[in-house]
Design an enzyme around this catalytic site. Structure first.
Site, PDB file in Angstrom:
ATOM      1  N   ILE A 196       1.237  -1.143  -0.299  1.00  0.00           N
ATOM      2  CA  ILE A 196      -0.151  -0.561   0.082  1.00  0.00           C
ATOM      3  C   ILE A 196       0.815   0.910  -0.428  1.00  0.00           C
ATOM      4  O   ILE A 196       1.485   1.379   0.884  1.00  0.00           O
ATOM      5  CB  ILE A 196      -0.589  -0.082   1.289  1.00  0.00           C
ATOM      6  CG1 ILE A 196      -2.166  -1.335   1.003  1.00  0.00           C
ATOM      7  CG2 ILE A 196      -2.051   1.332   1.278  1.00  0.00           C
ATOM      8  CD1 ILE A 196      -2.715  -1.377   2.745  1.00  0.00           C
ATOM      9  N   CYS A 197       0.861   1.744  -0.711  1.00  0.00           N
ATOM     10  CA  CYS A 197       1.045   3.074  -0.597  1.00  0.00           C
ATOM     11  C   CYS A 197       2.520   3.799  -0.878  1.00  0.00           C
ATOM     12  O   CYS A 197       3.369   3.135  -2.674  1.00  0.00           O
ATOM     13  CB  CYS A 197       0.785   3.835   0.661  1.00  0.00           C
ATOM     14  SG  CYS A 197       0.956   5.592   0.244  1.00  0.00           S
ATOM     15  N   HIS A 198       3.467   4.064  -0.268  1.00  0.00           N
ATOM     16  CA  HIS A 198       4.784   3.025  -0.604  1.00  0.00           C
ATOM     17  C   HIS A 198       5.426   1.890   0.188  1.00  0.00           C
ATOM     18  O   HIS A 198       6.429   2.045  -0.303  1.00  0.00           O
ATOM     19  CB  HIS A 198       5.432   4.694   0.968  1.00  0.00           C
ATOM     20  CG  HIS A 198       5.400   6.357   0.197  1.00  0.00           C
ATOM     21  ND1 HIS A 198       4.426   5.930   1.162  1.00  0.00           N
ATOM     22  CD2 HIS A 198       6.329   6.795  -0.178  1.00  0.00           C
ATOM     23  CE1 HIS A 198       4.800   8.064   0.932  1.00  0.00           C
ATOM     24  NE2 HIS A 198       6.396   7.939   0.505  1.00  0.00           N
ATOM     25  N   GLY A 199       4.592   0.924   0.524  1.00  0.00           N
ATOM     26  CA  GLY A 199       4.789  -0.196   0.548  1.00  0.00           C
ATOM     27  C   GLY A 199       5.591  -1.206  -1.059  1.00  0.00           C
ATOM     28  O   GLY A 199       6.528  -1.713  -0.501  1.00  0.00           O
ATOM     29  N   TRP A 243       7.528   0.609  -2.172  1.00  0.00           N
ATOM     30  CA  TRP A 243       9.139   1.055  -3.237  1.00  0.00           C
ATOM     31  C   TRP A 243       9.613  -0.658  -2.345  1.00  0.00           C
ATOM     32  O   TRP A 243      10.709  -1.194  -2.847  1.00  0.00           O
ATOM     33  CB  TRP A 243       9.583   1.211  -1.638  1.00  0.00           C
ATOM     34  CG  TRP A 243       9.313   2.909  -1.629  1.00  0.00           C
ATOM     35  CD1 TRP A 243      10.092   2.786  -3.007  1.00  0.00           C
ATOM     36  CD2 TRP A 243       9.882   3.962  -0.709  1.00  0.00           C
ATOM     37  NE1 TRP A 243      10.298   5.029  -2.811  1.00  0.00           N
ATOM     38  CE2 TRP A 243      10.351   4.955  -1.760  1.00  0.00           C
ATOM     39  CE3 TRP A 243      10.076   3.679   0.284  1.00  0.00           C
ATOM     40  CZ2 TRP A 243      10.184   6.319  -1.021  1.00  0.00           C
ATOM     41  CZ3 TRP A 243      10.159   5.399   0.839  1.00  0.00           C
ATOM     42  CH2 TRP A 243      10.061   6.550   0.174  1.00  0.00           C
TER      43      TRP A 243
END
Length: 230
Positions: free
Chosen positions: A136-139, A141
């Protein structure tokens, strides 16, 4: 007067009826186990809300961090979560054998996670074994930093979305960036925000079930988190 009384009765009984229906229906993820990665400064709702929804559907969610088990991680806005496991104390073989999915929330936490080789190895192992890897979101990365045995990032060759600040990282890692709330590509389930709870499993045990993405339902991609792996 009679009509008003009947209307009031409907309003008063509706929540109770909905509540009874929610508790009496089968749990979509009963018997399934999910590993949830955590570290300091996670995005509060991107960890807490999916965790609660998964548990409401019957899944057993284990919080795993890079620190000793039992440590209390706090989110960006102060919500606490206590870890159940330390990544150093579980082999990737045991994780794959014991869990059906891996969940990576956003916030600043993924920037810490991707510096931890054990967490990167775990992510690679779960994906390689066909376990669902949700981020999720920056996950996402983690999908850029986790590398297969041939050195290629997990993100290479998949369709993925993320928070806008991570877009270039995904593209540079070889992913095809998709400007959608959530995407399902094989075992990968990346989402821009905390949309995981709306990715409802379509079945709970059939080995023929696979994650699929329907363009007509871009806001509610249908993902199978519960599959008969073992």
């Amino acid at each position: 007067g009679l009509l008003r009384a009947k209307a009031r009765q409907r309003v008063e009984t509706a929540p109770r009826t909905r509540s009874m229906a929610a508790t009496s229906r089968p749990k979509l993820l009963a018997g399934r186990k999910v590993l949830l990665l955590a570290d300091f400064q996670f995005e509060d709702l991107e960890l807490m809300y999916p965790k609660m929804r998964l548990e409401e559907e019957g899944a057993e969610v284990s919080v795993m961090g890079a620190h000793p088990a039992g440590i209390k991680y706090t989110g960006k806005y102060g919500y606490p979560v206590k870890s159940d496991l330390c990544v150093d104390n579980m082999s990737t073989t045991d994780a794959v054998a014991s869990y059906d999915a891996l969940l990576i929330p956003g916030g600043f936490a993924p920037d810490y996670m991707r510096r931890n080789q054990a967490m990167l190895d775990l992510t690679v192992a779960m994906a390689g074994a066909g376990r669902v890897v949700a981020s999720i979101c920056h996950g996402p990365w983690m999908l850029c930093s986790a590398r297969r045995t041939d050195g290629s990032p997990l993100a290479k060759g998949i369709r993925a979305t993320c928070f806008s600040a991570c877009k270039d990282d995904l593209i540079n890692a070889g992913a095809t960036y998709v400007d959608e709330p959530a995407v399902v590509d094989g075992v990968f389930l990346p989402s821009r925000w905390s949309t995981l709870p709306s990715t409802a499993p379509q079945c709970s045990s059939s080995s023929s079930c696979r994650p699929v993405h329907h363009r007509a339902h871009a806001r509610r991609p249908h993902a199978v988190l519960a599959r008969d792996h073992r």
